[in-house]
Scaffold this active site. Structure first.
Site, PDB file in Angstrom:
ATOM      1  N   ARG A 258       0.869  -1.183   0.000  1.00 24.49           N
ATOM      2  CA  ARG A 258       0.000   0.000   0.000  1.00 24.49           C
ATOM      3  C   ARG A 258       0.900   1.225   0.000  1.00 24.49           C
ATOM      4  NH1 ARG A 258      -1.143   2.735   4.498  1.00 24.49           N
ATOM      5  NH2 ARG A 258      -1.400   1.029   5.969  1.00 24.49           N
ATOM      6  N   HIS A 262      -3.631   4.485   4.652  1.00 29.56           N
ATOM      7  CA  HIS A 262      -4.648   3.419   4.806  1.00 29.56           C
ATOM      8  C   HIS A 262      -6.001   3.940   4.318  1.00 29.56           C
ATOM      9  CE1 HIS A 262      -7.226   0.349   6.470  1.00 29.56           C
ATOM     10  NE2 HIS A 262      -7.894   1.287   7.102  1.00 29.56           N
ATOM     11  N   TYR A 271       4.003   5.236  11.668  1.00 32.26           N
ATOM     12  CA  TYR A 271       4.320   3.828  11.933  1.00 32.26           C
ATOM     13  C   TYR A 271       5.204   3.158  10.882  1.00 32.26           C
ATOM     14  CZ  TYR A 271       0.145   3.290   8.962  1.00 32.26           C
ATOM     15  OH  TYR A 271      -0.767   3.388   7.950  1.00 32.26           O
TER      16      TYR A 271
HETATM   17  C1  LIG Z   1     -14.339  -6.380  11.754  1.00 31.43           C
HETATM   18  C2  LIG Z   1     -13.565  -5.103  11.623  1.00 31.43           C
HETATM   19  N1  LIG Z   1     -12.615  -4.792  12.531  1.00 31.43           N
HETATM   20  C3  LIG Z   1     -11.908  -3.650  12.404  1.00 31.43           C
HETATM   21  C4  LIG Z   1     -12.157  -2.778  11.378  1.00 31.43           C
HETATM   22  C5  LIG Z   1     -11.343  -1.509  11.210  1.00 31.43           C
HETATM   23  N2  LIG Z   1     -10.420  -1.702  10.091  1.00 31.43           N
HETATM   24  C6  LIG Z   1     -10.711  -1.218   8.865  1.00 31.43           C
HETATM   25  S1  LIG Z   1      -9.557  -1.642   7.739  1.00 31.43           S
HETATM   26  C7  LIG Z   1      -8.636  -2.457   8.875  1.00 31.43           C
HETATM   27  C8  LIG Z   1      -7.350  -3.128   8.499  1.00 31.43           C
HETATM   28  C9  LIG Z   1      -7.518  -4.092   7.398  1.00 31.43           C
HETATM   29  O1  LIG Z   1      -6.269  -4.560   6.993  1.00 31.43           O
HETATM   30  P1  LIG Z   1      -6.121  -5.510   5.762  1.00 31.43           P
HETATM   31  O2  LIG Z   1      -7.071  -6.642   5.878  1.00 31.43           O
HETATM   32  O3  LIG Z   1      -4.680  -5.846   5.640  1.00 31.43           O
HETATM   33  O4  LIG Z   1      -6.623  -4.620   4.528  1.00 31.43           O
HETATM   34  P2  LIG Z   1      -5.982  -3.263   3.958  1.00 31.43           P
HETATM   35  O5  LIG Z   1      -6.638  -2.134   4.698  1.00 31.43           O
HETATM   36  O6  LIG Z   1      -4.513  -3.305   4.194  1.00 31.43           O
HETATM   37  O7  LIG Z   1      -6.347  -3.228   2.516  1.00 31.43           O
HETATM   38  C10 LIG Z   1      -9.243  -2.402  10.129  1.00 31.43           C
HETATM   39  C11 LIG Z   1      -8.687  -3.031  11.355  1.00 31.43           C
HETATM   40  C12 LIG Z   1     -13.177  -3.127  10.467  1.00 31.43           C
HETATM   41  N3  LIG Z   1     -13.474  -2.340   9.413  1.00 31.43           N
HETATM   42  N4  LIG Z   1     -13.847  -4.291  10.595  1.00 31.43           N
END
Ligand SMILES: Cc1ncc(C[n+]2csc(CCOP(=O)(O)OP(=O)(O)O)c2C)c(N)n1
Ligand SMILES: [Mg+2]
Length: 368
Positions: A258, A262, A271
């Site tokens: 990425r 985020h 971070y």
């Molecule tokens: C069940 C849940 N827990 C927490 C969140 C908050 N949250 C949104 S994106 C994210 C991280 C996701 O990481 P990843 O699966 O690696 O996807 P990326 O954002 O890197 O594309 C979190 C913890 C959420 N949307 N849903």
């Protein structure tokens, strides 16, 4: 009753076809028609420039929070490009190039990111699920769809997308287990972009790859260079053929990065280091694909410049159409509806206050 070794199919392949210098492993090159290659290039470029424009619109207060995809175009577009329209895609929230490939108009993305339901509506003839914000939940939906395809005797497949962080959710494990037991035609595409907000990949799992999680569920798994469109395409081709032929599901781990925030509510400088980002800049999926197309005689600098101009014009048109469309959309009072059969007193109060405020500012601020 000795202690013996249980032999397991433990090997996980890593696939790379076009490296960051644009060098090709010719025997592995997938057969993709020239016009498809050019359409893939156009879609990646359009998605990258649109992503930049969305970031700028967000900074100007013209759209709400959104998750940029920069750097991950190949990791999802390469997979979706192998699908037929009747197949299903089940996205997370970082698959914009795939959405565009499937025919989603750019203006709907702007409208959606302004909080209007109308922007998330999917035409009835498109087998795409809407964006899923609860991390990992959509993987189960994909398995349900895949199970339905098998039950109905169709040879369509369901392709689910999710991030590295989602592999720590129970939903991911339940989905893969069900897919293994019931041999459903699902393809799981993990965009391992190294980060789940501020949690690095190393803190997500102790295993060396994410792809190897497939082995525990008795499905196929492969790790690919996710910034190599050809590798993603070839792995997806193999996985889709496996699913269509009734041989079950596959987990594809696309190793990518990425490049941006985020979401627009995040500051990655807190971070991760600039040096890390810089290292990945050299592995850009678009520039290496351009080198490949140039070597094939399909693209030169002039053609790239013309494409850049064309995508900017397309984006500008979409921004204008979306902003025009939004003038006629959305009564903000709707946000108070549909949560309760009978509106609680505190919401009634807030609704009244909102109406008073609206009267004070004379309708300004609507859609703004
Ligand atoms: C069940 C849940 N827990 C927490 C969140 C908050 N949250 C949104 S994106 C994210 C991280 C996701 O990481 P990843 O699966 O690696 O996807 P990326 O954002 O890197 O594309 C979190 C913890 C959420 N949307 N849903
Ligand atoms: Mg991630």
């Amino acid at each position: 009753m000795p202690r013996t070794r249980v032999e397991l199919p433990e090997a996980i392949d890593h696939l790379s076809i076009l490296n960051e210098k644009g060098e090709l492993d010719r025997p592995l090159e997938p057969a993709v028609p020239d016009d498809t290659l050019l359409r893939l290039h156009r879609t990646m470029l359009l998605a990258r420039r649109f992503d930049e424009r969305l970031l700028s619109l967000q900074r100007q207060g013209r759209i709400g929070t959104f998750p940029p995809i920069a750097g991950q175009e190949a990791a999802h577009l390469g997979a979706v490009a192998i699908l037929r329209p009747s197949d299903w895609i089940v996205p997370a929230f970082r698959e914009m190039a795939a959405d565009i490939w499937r025919g989603r108009p750019l203006e709907s993305i702007i409208v959606y990111n302004n909080g209007f339901n109308e922007g998330g509506r999917i035409p009835a003839d498109r087998n795409d699920l809407p964006i899923s914000i609860p991390v990992g939940s959509q993987i189960l939906h994909a398995v349900g769809i895949a199970w339905a395809m098998k039950y109905r005797g169709r040879d369509d497949v369901a392709m689910a997308f999710f991030g590295d962080g989602a592999t720590s959710q129970g939903d991911f494990h339940e989905a893969l287990n069900f897919a293994g037991v019931f041999q459903v035609p699902a393809v799981f595409v993990c965009q391992n972009n190294q980060w789940a907000i501020s949690i690095p990949r190393a803190k997500q799992t102790r295993t060396r790859t994410l792809a190897q999680k497939a082995l525990a569920y008795g499905i196929a798994g492969i790790q690919v260079d996710g910034n190599d469109l050809l590798a993603v395409y070839a792995a997806a081709d193999e996985a889709v053929q496996r699913a269509r032929s009734g041989a079950g599901a596959t987990l594809i781990e696309c190793v990518t990065y990425r490049m941006a925030v985020h979401t627009t509510a995040d500051d990655p400088k807190r971070y991760r280091t600039e040096a890390e980002v810089e290292q990945w800049r050299g592995r850009d999926p678009i520039t290496r694909f351009q080198k490949y197309l140039a070597a094939k005689g399909l693209l030169d600098e002039q053609a790239i410049a013309a494409e850049e101009e064309a995508v900017q014009a397309e984006i500008q048109g979409a921004v204008e159409r979306a902003e025009e469309e939004m003038k006629g959309l959305g009564d903000p009072l709707l946000m108070f509806e549909h949560a309760y059969a009978e509106m609680p007193a505190y919401l009634k109060e807030q609704r009244e206050e909102f109406i008073r405020l609206q009267a004070e500012i004379g309708g300004e601020g609507r859609n703004g």
